[in-house]
Design an enzyme around this catalytic site. Sequence first.
Site, PDB file in Angstrom:
ATOM      1  N   HIS A   1       0.848  -1.196   0.000  1.00 18.66           N
ATOM      2  CA  HIS A   1       0.000   0.000   0.000  1.00 18.66           C
ATOM      3  C   HIS A   1       0.881   1.243   0.000  1.00 18.66           C
ATOM      4  O   HIS A   1       0.605   2.197  -0.721  1.00 18.66           O
ATOM      5  CB  HIS A   1      -0.901  -0.016   1.227  1.00 18.66           C
TER       6      HIS A   1
ATOM      7  N   GLU B   1       3.082  -0.862   7.826  1.00 18.89           N
ATOM      8  CA  GLU B   1       2.870  -1.929   6.858  1.00 18.89           C
ATOM      9  C   GLU B   1       4.077  -2.849   6.762  1.00 18.89           C
ATOM     10  O   GLU B   1       3.927  -4.087   6.734  1.00 18.89           O
ATOM     11  CB  GLU B   1       2.569  -1.352   5.474  1.00 18.89           C
TER      12      GLU B   1
ATOM     13  N   PHE C   1      -8.509   4.974   5.739  1.00 22.07           N
ATOM     14  CA  PHE C   1      -8.983   5.737   6.893  1.00 22.07           C
ATOM     15  C   PHE C   1     -10.167   4.998   7.529  1.00 22.07           C
ATOM     16  O   PHE C   1     -11.046   4.487   6.824  1.00 22.07           O
ATOM     17  CB  PHE C   1      -9.452   7.124   6.455  1.00 22.07           C
TER      18      PHE C   1
END
Length: 416
Positions: A306, A317, A404
Amino acid sequence: MNTPNRVVITGLGALSPIGNNVDDFWDNLTNGVSGGRRISHFDPSEFRTHVACELKDYDAKDHLDHNTIRRTDPYSQYALVSTQEAVEDSGLDFDEMDPYDTGVIWGSGQGGMETFEQEVRNYAENDYSPRFNPFFVPKLIINMAPGLISMKYGLMGINYATVSACATSNTAIMDALNYIRWGKAKVMITGGSEAGITEASFGGFSSMRAMSQRNDDPEHASRPFDKERDGFVMGEGAATLILEEYEHAKARGAHIYGEVTGAAMTADAYHMTATHPEGKGASVAMTQALDDSELNTEDVDYINTHATSTPMGDISETKAIASVFGDHLDTLSVSATKSMTGHLLGAAGAIEAIASIKAINNNVIPPTINTENIDEEIPAELDIVLNEAREQEVNVAMSDTFGFGGHNAIVVFKGV
């Protein structure tokens, strides 16, 4: 219990900041071409951030008729354009199929943001006269994109939209995968689109200080994993995948790009906009996606991360990846294609799914560009493909997305 149907990919379509079709997108991706430029959609001078990854050499009139353009928001137009390429690529003839056997599940994080901005501005400028465009609501709502796709092709099966911020189109892919597995559809059109480079959307992210302020060097503003990264670069566009039940695709002699073997979704339950610092939810989603795929960590050759180029997100991540793949990091390659495309928000998962599938088809891993000095907090054992594409056998690829609200959505692809 019945064995779930296998699900394969038989069509691809892309409209991106580095290419208005799949071939151009992949060519520029593997050649390390940056889509970053100073914004042209509006004057960004009043904002902290002046850079974005806009579509280039794109004109809706080259693809859509006048009435469609007038009655739709750009996010829906992008969806129609990328889907047309994917449908043509798939060779499907919907006139020969039961219309209830094909559905559309589409994703967008913001939907008709340009329409919303224009209509509210017009309302205010006309002394708050309630003379809204009769197409205001149809242009605005996120589920209109899959609705329009179904109308264009006469598809009467499952049809809805998903919204999970920047994890949105991976969620759409996951849902499409499962409906075919369960025998509820033979074919699903899925993907995502975003047209969020507007003053309102851009201004909101800018005020959050979420985007890069490297205004004097737009092409190098998106720099995942780099110690000097200072935020994401917003992108726009769309990507479409045609998912098909394996036996159905085989019977009609379809070209098969690969298989969607599994997917998973978790929630961080941590913060409105920040990822969990240790990547707790992300690591569980990765593990569950592998379990769903009936694959082991050592089977994964490539992860399209991502990696948005934000200070916190990249670290969390990579910590998640290290925790899941720890004993097999020496055989795992990762890269961040947002360094070239920017962050397509709700369309990110779909465009990165195509990057992952093409990596499998070509045994080439696209690079991470602009990364000069890797942040010391990024696990040192992680093999990040930097600067140049790498020729390497790729049988299994994982695509990560996070959004989000704490949404984590992971999809796994395999060659056939």
